[in-house]
Design a protein around this motif. Structure first.
Motif, PDB file in Angstrom:
ATOM      1  N   THR A 120      -5.141 -21.967  -9.965  1.00  0.00           N
ATOM      2  CA  THR A 120      -5.508 -23.000 -10.931  1.00  0.00           C
ATOM      3  C   THR A 120      -4.346 -23.805 -11.460  1.00  0.00           C
ATOM      4  O   THR A 120      -4.487 -24.909 -11.837  1.00  0.00           O
ATOM      5  N   ASP A 121      -3.188 -23.768 -10.709  1.00  0.00           N
ATOM      6  CA  ASP A 121      -2.010 -24.554 -10.990  1.00  0.00           C
ATOM      7  C   ASP A 121      -2.204 -25.990 -10.262  1.00  0.00           C
ATOM      8  O   ASP A 121      -2.808 -26.100  -9.114  1.00  0.00           O
ATOM      9  N   THR A 122      -2.135 -26.747 -11.344  1.00  0.00           N
ATOM     10  CA  THR A 122      -2.405 -28.360 -10.795  1.00  0.00           C
ATOM     11  C   THR A 122      -1.491 -28.761  -9.949  1.00  0.00           C
ATOM     12  O   THR A 122      -1.657 -29.903  -9.116  1.00  0.00           O
ATOM     13  N   THR A 123      -0.367 -28.362  -9.501  1.00  0.00           N
ATOM     14  CA  THR A 123       0.446 -28.656  -8.423  1.00  0.00           C
ATOM     15  C   THR A 123      -0.106 -28.312  -6.961  1.00  0.00           C
ATOM     16  O   THR A 123       0.648 -29.116  -6.244  1.00  0.00           O
ATOM     17  N   TYR A 124      -0.876 -27.512  -6.933  1.00  0.00           N
ATOM     18  CA  TYR A 124      -1.558 -27.190  -5.719  1.00  0.00           C
ATOM     19  C   TYR A 124      -2.600 -28.108  -5.291  1.00  0.00           C
ATOM     20  O   TYR A 124      -3.720 -28.324  -6.087  1.00  0.00           O
ATOM     21  N   PHE A 125      -2.554 -28.743  -4.152  1.00  0.00           N
ATOM     22  CA  PHE A 125      -3.406 -29.638  -3.707  1.00  0.00           C
ATOM     23  C   PHE A 125      -3.712 -29.370  -1.904  1.00  0.00           C
ATOM     24  O   PHE A 125      -2.764 -29.925  -1.488  1.00  0.00           O
ATOM     25  N   PHE A 126      -4.847 -28.713  -1.811  1.00  0.00           N
ATOM     26  CA  PHE A 126      -4.858 -28.443  -0.126  1.00  0.00           C
ATOM     27  C   PHE A 126      -5.468 -29.793   0.551  1.00  0.00           C
ATOM     28  O   PHE A 126      -6.231 -30.755   0.082  1.00  0.00           O
ATOM     29  N   ASP A 127      -4.858 -30.120   1.628  1.00  0.00           N
ATOM     30  CA  ASP A 127      -5.095 -31.317   2.597  1.00  0.00           C
ATOM     31  C   ASP A 127      -6.096 -30.929   3.851  1.00  0.00           C
ATOM     32  O   ASP A 127      -6.867 -31.623   4.149  1.00  0.00           O
ATOM     33  N   ALA A 128      -5.713 -29.872   4.383  1.00  0.00           N
ATOM     34  CA  ALA A 128      -6.344 -29.657   5.582  1.00  0.00           C
ATOM     35  C   ALA A 128      -5.944 -28.177   6.021  1.00  0.00           C
ATOM     36  O   ALA A 128      -5.114 -27.660   5.569  1.00  0.00           O
ATOM     37  N   MET A 129      -6.755 -27.685   7.026  1.00  0.00           N
ATOM     38  CA  MET A 129      -6.837 -26.121   7.529  1.00  0.00           C
ATOM     39  C   MET A 129      -6.910 -26.255   8.986  1.00  0.00           C
ATOM     40  O   MET A 129      -7.883 -27.068   9.521  1.00  0.00           O
ATOM     41  N   ASP A 130      -6.332 -25.331   9.432  1.00  0.00           N
ATOM     42  CA  ASP A 130      -6.659 -25.022  10.971  1.00  0.00           C
ATOM     43  C   ASP A 130      -6.128 -23.696  11.503  1.00  0.00           C
ATOM     44  O   ASP A 130      -5.429 -22.936  10.848  1.00  0.00           O
ATOM     45  N   PHE A 131      -6.885 -23.150  12.544  1.00  0.00           N
ATOM     46  CA  PHE A 131      -6.577 -21.831  12.824  1.00  0.00           C
ATOM     47  C   PHE A 131      -5.948 -21.768  14.526  1.00  0.00           C
ATOM     48  O   PHE A 131      -6.469 -22.567  15.428  1.00  0.00           O
ATOM     49  N   ALA A 132      -5.284 -21.019  14.749  1.00  0.00           N
ATOM     50  CA  ALA A 132      -4.662 -20.778  16.222  1.00  0.00           C
ATOM     51  C   ALA A 132      -5.687 -19.839  16.950  1.00  0.00           C
ATOM     52  O   ALA A 132      -5.916 -19.978  18.027  1.00  0.00           O
ATOM     53  N   ASN A 133      -6.438 -19.072  16.053  1.00  0.00           N
ATOM     54  CA  ASN A 133      -7.350 -18.085  16.701  1.00  0.00           C
ATOM     55  C   ASN A 133      -8.366 -17.540  15.488  1.00  0.00           C
ATOM     56  O   ASN A 133      -7.936 -18.157  14.333  1.00  0.00           O
ATOM     57  N   GLU A 134      -9.400 -16.872  15.756  1.00  0.00           N
ATOM     58  CA  GLU A 134     -10.130 -16.391  14.510  1.00  0.00           C
ATOM     59  C   GLU A 134      -9.635 -15.582  13.275  1.00  0.00           C
ATOM     60  O   GLU A 134      -9.926 -15.560  12.420  1.00  0.00           O
ATOM     61  N   ARG A 135      -8.344 -15.129  13.778  1.00  0.00           N
ATOM     62  CA  ARG A 135      -7.569 -14.125  12.714  1.00  0.00           C
ATOM     63  C   ARG A 135      -6.312 -15.015  11.993  1.00  0.00           C
ATOM     64  O   ARG A 135      -6.139 -14.676  11.063  1.00  0.00           O
ATOM     65  N   HIS A 136      -5.729 -15.775  12.662  1.00  0.00           N
ATOM     66  CA  HIS A 136      -4.557 -16.442  12.348  1.00  0.00           C
ATOM     67  C   HIS A 136      -4.810 -17.960  12.168  1.00  0.00           C
ATOM     68  O   HIS A 136      -4.946 -18.778  12.963  1.00  0.00           O
ATOM     69  N   GLY A 137      -4.652 -18.386  10.763  1.00  0.00           N
ATOM     70  CA  GLY A 137      -4.755 -19.631  10.289  1.00  0.00           C
ATOM     71  C   GLY A 137      -4.011 -20.410   9.311  1.00  0.00           C
ATOM     72  O   GLY A 137      -3.063 -19.319   8.734  1.00  0.00           O
ATOM     73  N   TYR A 138      -3.799 -21.483   9.025  1.00  0.00           N
ATOM     74  CA  TYR A 138      -3.084 -22.008   8.131  1.00  0.00           C
ATOM     75  C   TYR A 138      -3.800 -23.264   7.074  1.00  0.00           C
ATOM     76  O   TYR A 138      -4.777 -23.669   7.561  1.00  0.00           O
ATOM     77  N   ILE A 139      -3.301 -23.379   5.954  1.00  0.00           N
ATOM     78  CA  ILE A 139      -3.609 -24.177   5.266  1.00  0.00           C
ATOM     79  C   ILE A 139      -2.512 -25.187   4.789  1.00  0.00           C
ATOM     80  O   ILE A 139      -1.370 -24.622   4.281  1.00  0.00           O
ATOM     81  N   LEU A 140      -2.378 -26.376   4.883  1.00  0.00           N
ATOM     82  CA  LEU A 140      -1.398 -27.242   4.536  1.00  0.00           C
ATOM     83  C   LEU A 140      -1.993 -28.140   3.231  1.00  0.00           C
ATOM     84  O   LEU A 140      -3.248 -28.540   2.889  1.00  0.00           O
ATOM     85  N   GLY A 141      -0.832 -28.239   2.211  1.00  0.00           N
ATOM     86  CA  GLY A 141      -0.833 -29.086   0.858  1.00  0.00           C
ATOM     87  C   GLY A 141       0.012 -29.750   0.700  1.00  0.00           C
ATOM     88  O   GLY A 141       0.942 -29.920   1.381  1.00  0.00           O
ATOM     89  N   ASP A 142      -0.061 -30.702  -0.396  1.00  0.00           N
ATOM     90  CA  ASP A 142       0.782 -31.443  -0.707  1.00  0.00           C
ATOM     91  C   ASP A 142       2.081 -30.973  -1.011  1.00  0.00           C
ATOM     92  O   ASP A 142       1.944 -29.704  -1.507  1.00  0.00           O
ATOM     93  N   PRO A 143       3.137 -31.756  -1.205  1.00  0.00           N
ATOM     94  CA  PRO A 143       4.615 -31.217  -1.340  1.00  0.00           C
ATOM     95  C   PRO A 143       4.650 -30.778  -3.000  1.00  0.00           C
ATOM     96  O   PRO A 143       4.240 -31.195  -3.714  1.00  0.00           O
TER      97      PRO A 143
END
Length: 338
Positions: A120-143
């Motif tokens: 709920t922290d308003t400083t968090y804003f997700f931009d994109a998501m991608d996975f290396a495989n079905e188990r291992h993934g990442y989410i990128l957010g604003d600084p």
């Protein structure tokens, strides 16, 4: 004479083939008029694809885009599902950008969704998501505090945790939650393109322990400007973007980046204007799209040709197949015919 004939045909045939390829693409609208802006697109194979958008909407096709099953997820009607990662016709993960920042997962084809992360922290804003495989993934957010938000899962999206060493962000720099493709994972390494007051390509080496920072020759200085998407092909990365507030502006909307050595080459013929997404198709063929229309290159990004003027936000190719879809505002979904 025979040798000369063979020489002529060996030169002309590839040219004729290339000409037929460059003129044969068309974008066919599959459906529209849904109350959602689609930003997330994950094409699993030639039958199955998922989309996600604003107002809590998702949809799935299992017949190559002919029909779509739409759902506004109950309890998430205000969520902005800016990206989706699908692994099959049953399993998919979606992320919502704004407050609260959310990650949801389904394992039954969208019949039910389980909330896997909430912030709920308003400083968090997700931009994109991608996975290396079905188990291992990442989410990128604003600084946050001069570092990009970077989260990681190692159990297929069941749990998420902040990466301990996220990349450094310059003042006024951010990533764009425009198509979910400002961030990609290739061969275990991360690639980010940014915009705003600075525009860079940030990549990792040695299993995400070191970051490389390279300035992009893309327009920047305003929050609407910079690099919006990247796609890797053979020995090169294509980066697209521009200025979404002035989407007909064509200067610095695409560039070609080679990693060894790190050199940029700008196209001699550019896309039609602002592009929010680029996707690698095959060989030297890439597709890009944005509010100014869709463009294709068959020579690795040196020259681009507009193939459609319809506005889309995202394009994507099947992970296991050839189907290529596009999606945009108003629930618009289309297929690229080649």
């Amino acid at each position: 004479m025979k040798t000369r004939y063979h020489l002529i045909t060996s030169i002309l045939f590839p040219l004729l083939l290339l000409s037929s390829i460059t003129k044969s693409q068309s974008i066919v609208l599959l459906q529209q008029d849904k109350p959602t802006s689609i930003r997330g697109l994950s094409v699993v194979n030639d039958k199955t694809a998922w989309i996600s958008g604003s107002k809590g909407y998702i949809a799935i096709t299992n017949d190559g885009g002919k029909t779509w099953d739409w759902e506004q997820i109950k309890g998430y009607e205000k969520s902005e599902f800016r990206d989706i990662e699908a692994f099959s016709d049953k399993e998919a993960i979606i992320m919502s950008s704004g407050a609260p920042s959310l990650v949801l997962k389904t394992i039954d084809g969208g019949k039910s969704w389980q909330e896997k992360y909430r912030k709920t922290d308003t400083t968090y804003f997700f931009d994109a998501m991608d996975f290396a495989n079905e188990r291992h993934g990442y989410i990128l957010g604003d600084p946050i505090k001069d570092k990009f938000l970077l989260m990681e899962t190692k159990d297929g999206g069941e749990t998420w945790a902040n990466v301990s060493n996220p990349p450094i962000a310059l003042p006024g720099e951010a990533a764009f939650a425009a198509s979910g493709t400002c961030f990609r994972v290739y061969n275990g390494n991360l690639f980010i393109v940014s915009g705003g007051k600075n525009s860079r390509i940030i990549s990792t080496t040695n299993n995400v322990t070191e970051y490389n920072y390279v300035n992009l020759p893309m327009i920047h200085s305003k929050s609407s400007q910079g690099a919006f998407s990247l796609a890797a092909g053979k020995n090169k990365i294509i980066v697209v973007g521009g200025d979404y507030e002035n989407d007909k502006r064509t200067d610095s909307v695409a560039t070609i980046f080679t990693t060894h050595p790190p050199i940029f080459n700008n196209p001699t013929q550019v896309p039609s204007g602002f592009q929010s997404c680029v996707e690698y198709i095959k060989d030297d063929i890439f597709l890009s799209t944005g509010t100014s229309g869709s463009n294709i290159t068959t020579d690795g990004g040196r020259t681009w040709r507009q193939i459609d003027s319809t506005s889309f936000n995202v394009c994507g190719k099947a992970k296991h197949g050839k189907m290529i879809l596009l999606a945009g505002n108003g629930g618009k979904i289309a297929i690229l015919k080649m």
